[in-house]
Design a protein around this motif. Sequence first.
Motif: not given
Ligand SMILES: [Zn+2]
Length: 364
Positions: A70, A99-100, A133-134, A158-159
């Motif tokens: 995302h 992120d990210m 996403e968040e 993702e991280p």
């Molecule tokens: Zn993320």
Amino acid sequence: MIDTLRELVSIESPSLEKKPTDRCCEFLADLWLERGATVGIVKNEKRGNHLRVVWNPPAPPKSQLFVLGHYDTVYPTGTLAKMPFRVDSGKAYGPGTFDMKGGIVQALFALAAIRELHLAVEKRVVFLWTSDEEIGSTTSRGLIEEEARRSEAVFVLEPSLGPRGMLKTSRKGVGEAQIIVHGRASHAGLAPEKGVNAIHELAAQIERIEKWNDLRRGVSINADVVTGGSRTSVIADRAEATLDLRAWKESDMRALEKRLHALKAVHRGAKLEIRGGFDRPPLERKHSAALFARAKSIAQTLGFSLSEAAAGGGSDGNFTAALGVPTLDGMGAVGDGAHATYEHVVAAAMPQRAALLAQLLAGS
Ligand SMILES: [Zn+2]
């Protein structure tokens, strides 16, 4: 890579602001176009547009690999002024670096490496960069699932976790529920016997659900927001709690939901209304183990060691794993401070992780 990250971070992309986020999407589209990929912007009415990027190998592909991430961040427009992009002692700081956006840059360079080194990728690679996403992936979930169904494997950018960049081979299922209590208002001084206090009822229910927490099993239920009542001297006729639900296992999720929906009022005359439940299924290790084993051995040939971890937070990888599609999460940047003022990525790890992704795509 750092220059690209700087540019990408300098175009703020808060999930809740469509205009700036769309600008970031356009910029991303150009980056992938420049590297020979086919890009398609997926229009989105309320949130930012999503970006679908396709890279086709020279020979017609038989199957597909899916790289997912995302580009939205939790930071509202203007954050950059207080938290500017900067590089200090080998770390690149700024909103969304870890992120990210760092992960997106790694994926971009992985593709560049595949092209320039003529790595033998035999499958179509679809990259999907989503905008929400968040805030729960409401507008992207369908797209993600559709793409995953066509794919043999999913790599989530993702991280990674911790200073050594562990991959995330399992994630908890996550949900949200509400307990809404309907009571009866009355004058607290003149007719207390006629009232049914919704806040008292809610307090009793919260005490009850707190006992359901089983941290050893990884089951948690937390009242994170409560509201209720109107003013003093009026017995509260309504109260509400929003709950955060988490579990490692699908069966624990269902059991928790069942218990929640079976709650009965303790006070006479009070009515309970229960809404919601789990919306992100867990990412269970059985869907990531084989991909992780490959990633680990590739990392060794690249000169670094890779380990794995379980994460309590959910990601879009939860959706793809729940469909039974092998999913490897935490393939993004190494760093720290997601959603925090010290958010950063470790610059030296970026080319390593990009190489890891390129080889995973080439060998799949
Ligand atoms: Zn993320």
